[in-house]
Design a protein around this motif. Structure first.
Motif, PDB file in Angstrom:
ATOM      1  N   ARG A   1       0.816  -1.224   0.000  1.00  0.00           N
ATOM      2  CA  ARG A   1       0.000   0.000   0.000  1.00  0.00           C
ATOM      3  C   ARG A   1       0.845   1.268   0.000  1.00  0.00           C
ATOM      4  O   ARG A   1       0.327   2.360  -0.242  1.00  0.00           O
TER       5      ARG A   1
ATOM      6  N   SER B   1      -4.582   8.099  -0.377  1.00  0.00           N
ATOM      7  CA  SER B   1      -4.849   6.674  -0.232  1.00  0.00           C
ATOM      8  C   SER B   1      -5.205   6.312   1.209  1.00  0.00           C
ATOM      9  O   SER B   1      -4.390   6.502   2.122  1.00  0.00           O
TER      10      SER B   1
ATOM     11  N   PRO C   1       3.117   0.851  -5.128  1.00  0.00           N
ATOM     12  CA  PRO C   1       1.853   1.388  -5.651  1.00  0.00           C
ATOM     13  C   PRO C   1       2.068   2.421  -6.765  1.00  0.00           C
ATOM     14  O   PRO C   1       2.789   3.398  -6.586  1.00  0.00           O
TER      15      PRO C   1
END
Length: 171
Positions: free
Chosen positions: A35, A92, A152
């Motif tokens: 992530r 995010s 990412p």
């Protein structure tokens, strides 16, 4: 058995820090997974310069915080001899989950906000730090497999010339 699992995972190109689940950044343990970007050693220069410029009572905003590494290092280092306020943003939610967990682990007092750069951020700041996406879109395909296939894309893609976020920040 564990060594073989690590070996097998590395053969896929998965970065070692994702396999181990953490890395060291500015002397602080930062947990990482797919992530967030893996904090790079050269980003520690940003922290060093930021901390050197801080004064008592300063307010700091860290844009594109990702794992929270920059915000955490600044907050922890400043707390040794100054009272400062640190806010960190990221677009995010997954990255913010990682950052919040890292802040708790490192006992860093940080206000996290889900935001696209400055959107939804209120207040004035004495210092703004950022390590935004800066890779030219067409160059992403040529990056190391560890970066291209595992980190990412949202944290890599800086637009056609790599400067999209810098223009937005400057504006």
């Amino acid at each position: 058995k564990k060594i073989l699992e690590i070996y097998e995972s590395r053969l896929t190109g998965r970065p070692l820090w994702y396999i181990f689940g953490s890395t060291d950044f500015y002397g602080y343990r930062i947990n990482v997974d797919e992530r967030v970007l893996i904090p790079r050693p050269e980003t520690e220069i940003l922290v060093r310069e930021a901390v050197a410029s801080l004064r008592e009572g300063d307010t700091i905003l860290d844009l594109c915080t990702g794992s929270g590494a920059v915000a955490i290092a600044i907050a922890c280092e400043a707390a040794k001899d100054k009272m400062v306020s640190v806010t960190a943003t990221d677009i995010s939610e997954g990255a913010l989950e990682v950052a919040r967990s890292n802040a708790r682990f490192n006992k860093a007092s940080i206000n996290f906000i889900k935001a696209d750069l400055f959107d939804g951020v209120r207040g004035r700041f004495n210092l703004i730090t950022a390590n935004p996406p800066y890779i030219k879109r067409e160059e992403i395909a040529s990056l190391q497999r560890e970066v291209r296939d595992f980190e990412p894309r949202i944290a890599l893609d800086g637009g056609v010339d790599g400067l999209d976020f810098y223009r937005k920040i400057a504006q």
